[in-house]
Design an enzyme around this catalytic site. Structure first.
Site, PDB file in Angstrom:
ATOM      1  CG  HIS A  83      -5.226  -6.923   8.654  1.00 36.95           C
ATOM      2  ND1 HIS A  83      -3.200  -6.812   8.202  1.00 36.95           N
ATOM      3  CD2 HIS A  83      -5.604  -6.065   8.266  1.00 36.95           C
ATOM      4  CE1 HIS A  83      -3.848  -6.665   7.281  1.00 36.95           C
ATOM      5  NE2 HIS A  83      -4.976  -6.013   6.565  1.00 36.95           N
ATOM      6  CB  SER A 128      -5.391  -1.840   9.106  1.00 38.58           C
ATOM      7  OG  SER A 128      -5.966  -1.929   7.987  1.00 38.58           O
ATOM      8  CD  GLN A 139      19.251  -0.846  11.400  1.00 35.61           C
ATOM      9  OE1 GLN A 139      18.383  -0.731  12.088  1.00 35.61           O
ATOM     10  NE2 GLN A 139      18.938  -2.800  11.270  1.00 35.61           N
ATOM     11  CG  HIS A 187       9.228  42.495  -3.750  1.00 36.79           C
ATOM     12  ND1 HIS A 187       9.933  42.310  -1.764  1.00 36.79           N
ATOM     13  CD2 HIS A 187       8.442  40.952  -3.506  1.00 36.79           C
ATOM     14  CE1 HIS A 187      10.346  41.430  -1.626  1.00 36.79           C
ATOM     15  NE2 HIS A 187       9.505  40.296  -2.911  1.00 36.79           N
ATOM     16  CG  ASN A 195      10.100  -2.069  13.800  1.00 33.76           C
ATOM     17  OD1 ASN A 195      10.157  -1.354  12.614  1.00 33.76           O
ATOM     18  ND2 ASN A 195      10.831  -3.166  14.067  1.00 33.76           N
ATOM     19  CD  GLU A 243       1.964  41.416   0.671  1.00 35.92           C
ATOM     20  OE1 GLU A 243       3.709  41.431   0.362  1.00 35.92           O
ATOM     21  OE2 GLU A 243       1.440  40.776   0.600  1.00 35.92           O
ATOM     22  CG  ASP A 276      -6.409  -5.909   1.366  1.00 33.12           C
ATOM     23  OD1 ASP A 276      -6.925  -4.535   1.325  1.00 33.12           O
ATOM     24  OD2 ASP A 276      -6.996  -6.167   2.378  1.00 33.12           O
ATOM     25  CE1 TYR A 329      13.401  -1.399   6.252  1.00 32.52           C
ATOM     26  CE2 TYR A 329      10.601  -2.266   6.768  1.00 32.52           C
ATOM     27  CZ  TYR A 329      12.233  -1.913   7.112  1.00 32.52           C
ATOM     28  OH  TYR A 329      12.526  -2.751   8.107  1.00 32.52           O
ATOM     29  CD  GLU A 350      -6.186   1.377   6.482  1.00 36.62           C
ATOM     30  OE1 GLU A 350      -6.473   0.929   7.619  1.00 36.62           O
ATOM     31  OE2 GLU A 350      -5.376   0.955   5.315  1.00 36.62           O
ATOM     32  CG  HIS A 351     -10.142  -0.691   4.160  1.00 36.12           C
ATOM     33  ND1 HIS A 351      -9.077  -0.936   5.345  1.00 36.12           N
ATOM     34  CD2 HIS A 351      -8.619  -0.951   2.874  1.00 36.12           C
ATOM     35  CE1 HIS A 351      -7.594  -0.997   4.827  1.00 36.12           C
ATOM     36  NE2 HIS A 351      -7.658  -1.145   4.044  1.00 36.12           N
ATOM     37  CD  GLN A 393      -8.805  -3.951   8.695  1.00 33.19           C
ATOM     38  OE1 GLN A 393      -7.643  -3.888   8.688  1.00 33.19           O
ATOM     39  NE2 GLN A 393      -9.773  -3.435   7.304  1.00 33.19           N
TER      40      GLN A 393
END
Lengths: 427, 427
Positions: free
Chosen positions: B254, B229, B183, B412, B206, B407, B353, B121, B319-320, B251
């Site tokens: 963003h 981020s 969708q 088995h 989003n 068991e 990046d 996506y 994250e970074h 950063q």
């Protein structure tokens, strides 16, 4: 078992218990209680759900010793041999951090780090599975996880199953808590006064445990939410029908929702297996469960040729696949989706369930299309390493700024632009 | 930015949008519509949400050609160079199937298989990021995924962003659909008349896209649900304050919820960075976003010594992470939790990046404690291989039956017992 001519596409019937809204609500409430009240909630919930009042959740030295008295030498030796083989296999999965250099001094790579801690849930009661502990704990240990915490529900006598306790000790698991259900998962995820919070929770459990794992996912990591167990046997006329029948039954005894399927190119084998299943079924202790499982989720498919049979296997994407054909290894390249692949007539599923080495925690419900067995990787994580040299930076700066501006991120471009590339030595 | 004396433990303020119940309901309804009505639903929903009536969802040859006319030679060259470097890095991640043998003929191993298909996506509108396509598509291609399907919302003119379309073509992505939002995720998960169902869906989006991915998870695999981020810069007095300030700002631009944190052992650096941030902020096009982000989620921590500073970094699990100290590589062994680690003064985050090679899709919200960057591994799955020899079977059968019976799984044990281990040659 029904014998079905394989014509079009096939799929396993997979009914997954996803929990009623009441169950979900109950689980959320348990988690909240543990988060707010800690040990006090654990005490109350253990009284309510396990029917036992515990002075403390930890296991005493006496209990640990006593457990050994309830496991025979034969059993202990089998458990130790299993641990040895499972550990040996998983040690081969361990991956090293790696990097490469570029001539200008740039270093790029991937650092592998074990998780700090892991929690293993072990179901209790009648279904106490020492093999489950091995399959969860060993990959975590091999990965290098320092803190491994185990939780398992106490019996009515306030104790844990002896084989479970012995296995945990054999593995060297030191933090063992007598806590079960959603409350155990909540304690492992958020921590209480006595139970440490961990980074990842693995291990099977009933619907409440499964729902609780789903709830805490994101705050901590979890392994998969396992569905009912499945086996597909892919066989030609060389497969002994009594073997095939016994293997289908070993899956069917697990659970009324377990699925056992034979896909074969031999009509004769299909009929003989059907007969054998009925014969062997009769003397099984779990006959009722197996009968119901085979009726609802069992099937024998007869395929026109091996190519069509293999295609059916890929559509089924089973948790366990036994290939019992004359040259099973020749089919390996065609099999795209299966959690574990057992080759030949002497590799029935229980060999892998307990002993051979690979993990028995496998993707169910067709998720073998995109998921994997539990491995050492699941108890490590990766960090990218980027060490750019001044020379490389100077070479690539225009390109980086161009893309940053193409994406409308001016401050990104400026973090490049601000860097002095003339004079001074590089860091 | 606030300067804070580092004393106790620290954590990033992480507010994650998890969606209102109305949003969740809307997303469920969209998914149901797509499942039942297929393309017809896609058409209606695209009209409603994207405000455009499309004769078809595919991209015409003319549109593809036209996209190239709207990308400059400079831009095209930068995109191509980025693709080359990112591909080179990911090719080093590719893992082979492996096995080992035992002297008795047993073979154990792990087969690595690419997923059959993946859906990527790509968000549209103003935030059209060619780098996102590269970071999602390249690991899938390197893994060997045969079918890669891309979906991205059309603009008001019914077209896709030119840079996005060019990048997709440069990568060789052939199936591109002009569909966005929940969708698109539903179409990729369940398939419609024109959109093929895939095994795994990756890529940002989003809140509706994120909720839809969460809904379809389990039926297909997904990558992580990304949070806002984050960057942490770990610096000593050798770090140039104007570099550090620019990196924090890159950063902050963003997103108002993005988090930029400096952890330093130098009080002097802290003050200079604070000044520099204010100075540089003024001329930024996204000044408002960055200001709000720094105010709510930004901080400068001054630590007593480097050991305490590194411990703070591990608690933040960012994250970074940029390490801008005199000898950054000496700290690498101490850093346990970070999605990507950038070492030295010439490795600002935008280098990673867009360009250096490692993936920019990274764990956020402290999940670097247990999660990893997107890698080639994420587009493959493993199958265990178990081929036991008759000799090994004979050796281990007693142990396996013992554990099975311990068991309580008699069938088995019988699947072992039924196998003849005397006479006949082994398979």
């Amino acid at each position: 078992m029904k014998i079905i001519e394989l014509t079009g596409s096939v799929s396993l019937r997979r009914d997954v218990e996803s929990g009623t809204s009441e169950q979900t609500k109950a689980v959320k409430s348990v988690i909240e209680q543990v988060q707010t009240e800690g040990d006090r909630a654990l005490r109350t919930l253990t009284e309510r759900f396990d029917g036992v009042t515990l002075p403390r959740f930890t296991v005493s030295e006496d209990e640990k010793k006593e457990a050994y008295e309830n496991v025979s030498d034969r059993e202990l030796s089998a458990l130790r041999n299993a641990i040895r083989r499972i550990r040996a296999f998983h040690e081969r999965q361990l991956r090293e951090s790696w990097f490469f250099t570029e001539e200008d001094g740039t270093i790029l790579g991937q650092k592998i780090t074990p998780l700090d801690s892991a929690g293993v849930y072990v179901p209790g009661g009648k279904a106490a599975y020492p093999s489950t502990i091995m399959m969860n704990v060993i990959p975590a240990q091999v990965a290098g996880v320092k803190r491994i915490v185990m939780a398992s529900p106490p019996g009515k006598d306030g104790k844990l199953n002896a084989a479970v306790l012995v296995t945990a000790q054999e593995l060297g698991v030191e933090e063992i808590f007598k806590i079960g259900g959603a409350q155990a998962i909540a304690a492992l995820a958020y921590g209480t006064e006595t139970v440490p919070a961990v980074d990842k929770i693995t291990g099977p459990g009933n619907i409440f445990v499964a729902l609780a794992k789903r709830e805490v996912f994101g705050h901590v990591d979890i392994d998969m939410i396992a569905g009912p167990s499945e086996i597909v046997v892919l066989a030609d006329e060389t497969a002994p029908p009594e073997y095939v029948a016994a293997d289908l039954l070993s899956q069917a005894e697990h659970d009324e929702m377990a699925s056992s399927v034979l896909v074969t190119t031999s009509k004769a084998l299909a009929e003989k297996v059907k007969e054998e299943v009925e014969k062997q079924l009769d003397s099984l202790p779990k006959k009722d469960i197996a009968t119901s499982s085979l009726e609802n989720y069992g099937a024998i498919y007869v395929a026109q040729d091996m190519a069509k049979a293999v295609e059916a296997v890929n559509e089924l994407a089973p948790e366990h696949l036994q290939v019992m054909t004359e040259k099973p290894e020749m089919l390996l390249g065609k099999i795209r989706h299966a959690g574990a692949i057992f080759l030949g007539h002497y590799s029935p599923e229980p060999v892998g369930d307990y002993f051979a080495g690979p993990n028995h925690i496998l993707p169910t419900n067709g998720t073998a299309r995109f998921s994997s067995p539990l491995t050492v990787d699941d108890f490590t994580k990766k960090s990218s390493i980027i060490s750019y040299s001044k020379e490389a930076f100077a070479r690539d700066r225009e390109d980086i700024m161009t893309i940053a501006r193409l994406e409308g991120l001016e401050a990104h471009a400026r973090s490049i632009e601000v860097r002095n590339i003339k004079g001074e030595e590089s860091k």
